[in-house]
Design a protein around this motif. Structure first.
Motif, PDB file in Angstrom:
ATOM      1  N   LEU A 118      -5.800  75.778  68.451  1.00 19.90           N
ATOM      2  CA  LEU A 118      -5.898  77.215  68.724  1.00 19.90           C
ATOM      3  C   LEU A 118      -7.168  77.576  69.493  1.00 19.90           C
ATOM      4  O   LEU A 118      -7.153  78.473  70.330  1.00 19.90           O
ATOM      5  N   VAL A 119      -8.268  76.862  69.229  1.00 23.94           N
ATOM      6  CA  VAL A 119      -9.498  77.094  70.001  1.00 23.94           C
ATOM      7  C   VAL A 119      -9.247  76.763  71.467  1.00 23.94           C
ATOM      8  O   VAL A 119      -9.680  77.493  72.365  1.00 23.94           O
ATOM      9  N   ARG A 120      -8.552  75.658  71.731  1.00 24.93           N
ATOM     10  CA  ARG A 120      -8.226  75.304  73.126  1.00 24.93           C
ATOM     11  C   ARG A 120      -7.379  76.390  73.786  1.00 24.93           C
ATOM     12  O   ARG A 120      -7.535  76.671  74.961  1.00 24.93           O
ATOM     13  N   MET A 121      -6.512  76.996  73.014  1.00 24.77           N
ATOM     14  CA  MET A 121      -5.630  78.017  73.575  1.00 24.77           C
ATOM     15  C   MET A 121      -6.351  79.337  73.831  1.00 24.77           C
ATOM     16  O   MET A 121      -6.219  79.917  74.914  1.00 24.77           O
ATOM     17  N   VAL A 122      -7.090  79.835  72.843  1.00 24.37           N
ATOM     18  CA  VAL A 122      -7.689  81.170  72.964  1.00 24.37           C
ATOM     19  C   VAL A 122      -9.134  81.152  73.451  1.00 24.37           C
ATOM     20  O   VAL A 122      -9.697  82.203  73.738  1.00 24.37           O
ATOM     21  N   LYS A 123      -9.759  79.966  73.488  1.00 29.11           N
ATOM     22  CA  LYS A 123     -11.128  79.801  74.001  1.00 29.11           C
ATOM     23  C   LYS A 123     -12.168  80.610  73.219  1.00 29.11           C
ATOM     24  O   LYS A 123     -13.175  81.031  73.757  1.00 29.11           O
ATOM     25  N   ASN A 124     -11.876  80.822  71.919  1.00 23.07           N
ATOM     26  CA  ASN A 124     -12.805  81.580  71.094  1.00 23.07           C
ATOM     27  C   ASN A 124     -12.667  81.091  69.652  1.00 23.07           C
ATOM     28  O   ASN A 124     -11.654  81.359  69.005  1.00 23.07           O
ATOM     29  N   PRO A 125     -13.686  80.386  69.122  1.00 24.57           N
ATOM     30  CA  PRO A 125     -13.590  79.821  67.767  1.00 24.57           C
ATOM     31  C   PRO A 125     -13.359  80.865  66.672  1.00 24.57           C
ATOM     32  O   PRO A 125     -12.622  80.618  65.730  1.00 24.57           O
ATOM     33  N   SER A 126     -13.960  82.018  66.802  1.00 22.07           N
ATOM     34  CA  SER A 126     -13.808  83.059  65.789  1.00 22.07           C
ATOM     35  C   SER A 126     -12.367  83.580  65.749  1.00 22.07           C
ATOM     36  O   SER A 126     -11.784  83.733  64.670  1.00 22.07           O
ATOM     37  N   ILE A 127     -11.817  83.850  66.913  1.00 19.33           N
ATOM     38  CA  ILE A 127     -10.428  84.315  66.985  1.00 19.33           C
ATOM     39  C   ILE A 127      -9.492  83.215  66.506  1.00 19.33           C
ATOM     40  O   ILE A 127      -8.529  83.478  65.775  1.00 19.33           O
ATOM     41  N   ALA A 128      -9.769  81.990  66.895  1.00 19.53           N
ATOM     42  CA  ALA A 128      -8.938  80.866  66.463  1.00 19.53           C
ATOM     43  C   ALA A 128      -8.943  80.749  64.942  1.00 19.53           C
ATOM     44  O   ALA A 128      -7.903  80.502  64.326  1.00 19.53           O
ATOM     45  N   GLU A 129     -10.107  80.943  64.330  1.00 21.75           N
ATOM     46  CA  GLU A 129     -10.189  80.891  62.865  1.00 21.75           C
ATOM     47  C   GLU A 129      -9.336  81.989  62.232  1.00 21.75           C
ATOM     48  O   GLU A 129      -8.617  81.750  61.257  1.00 21.75           O
ATOM     49  N   LEU A 161       1.313  82.683  67.385  1.00 22.51           N
ATOM     50  CA  LEU A 161       0.301  83.727  67.157  1.00 22.51           C
ATOM     51  C   LEU A 161      -0.748  83.734  68.266  1.00 22.51           C
ATOM     52  O   LEU A 161      -1.181  84.791  68.722  1.00 22.51           O
ATOM     53  N   ALA A 162      -1.158  82.546  68.712  1.00 22.37           N
ATOM     54  CA  ALA A 162      -2.135  82.455  69.808  1.00 22.37           C
ATOM     55  C   ALA A 162      -1.545  83.022  71.095  1.00 22.37           C
ATOM     56  O   ALA A 162      -2.225  83.754  71.830  1.00 22.37           O
ATOM     57  N   LEU A 163      -0.294  82.698  71.367  1.00 23.20           N
ATOM     58  CA  LEU A 163       0.360  83.234  72.570  1.00 23.20           C
ATOM     59  C   LEU A 163       0.494  84.753  72.488  1.00 23.20           C
ATOM     60  O   LEU A 163       0.282  85.449  73.492  1.00 23.20           O
TER      61      LEU A 163
END
Length: 173
Positions: free
Chosen positions: A21-32, A65-67
């Motif tokens: 998810l970090v690779r997809m959204v490029k934001n660790p906080s959002i990915a978490e 969810l990431a998409l």
């Protein structure tokens, strides 16, 4: 599968899911946040129905969810006016806009709306998903359970109808 099975699978796959998810959204906080939402969605689904392959379902839910998050960002960037109050936007005069231009634009929108209402329900959905929600052919095809080729052909037809309408209106001006 039970919630305890979900807990075990989630704990074992949490870090790989987070990295995906970090690779997809490029934001660790959002990915978490998306990882946590994934857990909640899968847990809710488990209460409603049986899931035979929990690990792939977990990852697919996270990717979806990431998409959705990325799609929302894309739509938000297209409509930067969301941050401006509506009355302020309405008070800004359009450059070079005359009463005739406004009347013509209103007539065009009215006829375009009427034309779109004449489309089949599937064509209307394709138009809305593509032009208003920014969805791609494959995504629309999946939602409507048709091929991407069908979506492309339908959208081409819809756009031809719209362009033809605009052309006819331009001739009358």
């Amino acid at each position: 599968m039970s919630t305890s099975n979900l807990d075990a699978v989630f704990l074992a796959q949490r870090l790989p899911l987070l990295r995906t998810l970090v690779r997809m959204v490029k934001n660790p906080s959002i990915a978490e946040d998306l990882v946590q939402e994934t857990y909640l969605r899968v847990a809710r689904t488990l209460l409603e129905r049986r899931i035979d392959h929990l690990e792939p379902f977990l990852f697919q839910t996270g990717r979806n969810l990431a998409l959705d998050h990325l799609r929302h960002l894309r739509m938000q960037s297209r409509t930067m006016l969301e941050d401006v109050p509506f009355d302020v936007v309405q008070a800004v005069p359009a450059p070079g806009s005359s009463a005739e231009d406004q009347l013509h634009a209103e007539k065009l929108l009215e006829r375009l709306g009427a034309t779109l209402e004449e489309l089949s329900e599937r064509q209307q959905r394709i138009f809305i998903l593509s032009r208003l929600h920014g969805c791609g052919y494959a995504e629309i095809a999946e939602q409507l359970d048709v091929s991407a080729s069908t979506v492309q052909k339908e959208l081409k037809l819809i756009m031809a109808i719209c362009v033809g309408l605009v052309s006819r209106l331009e001739e009358t001006v």
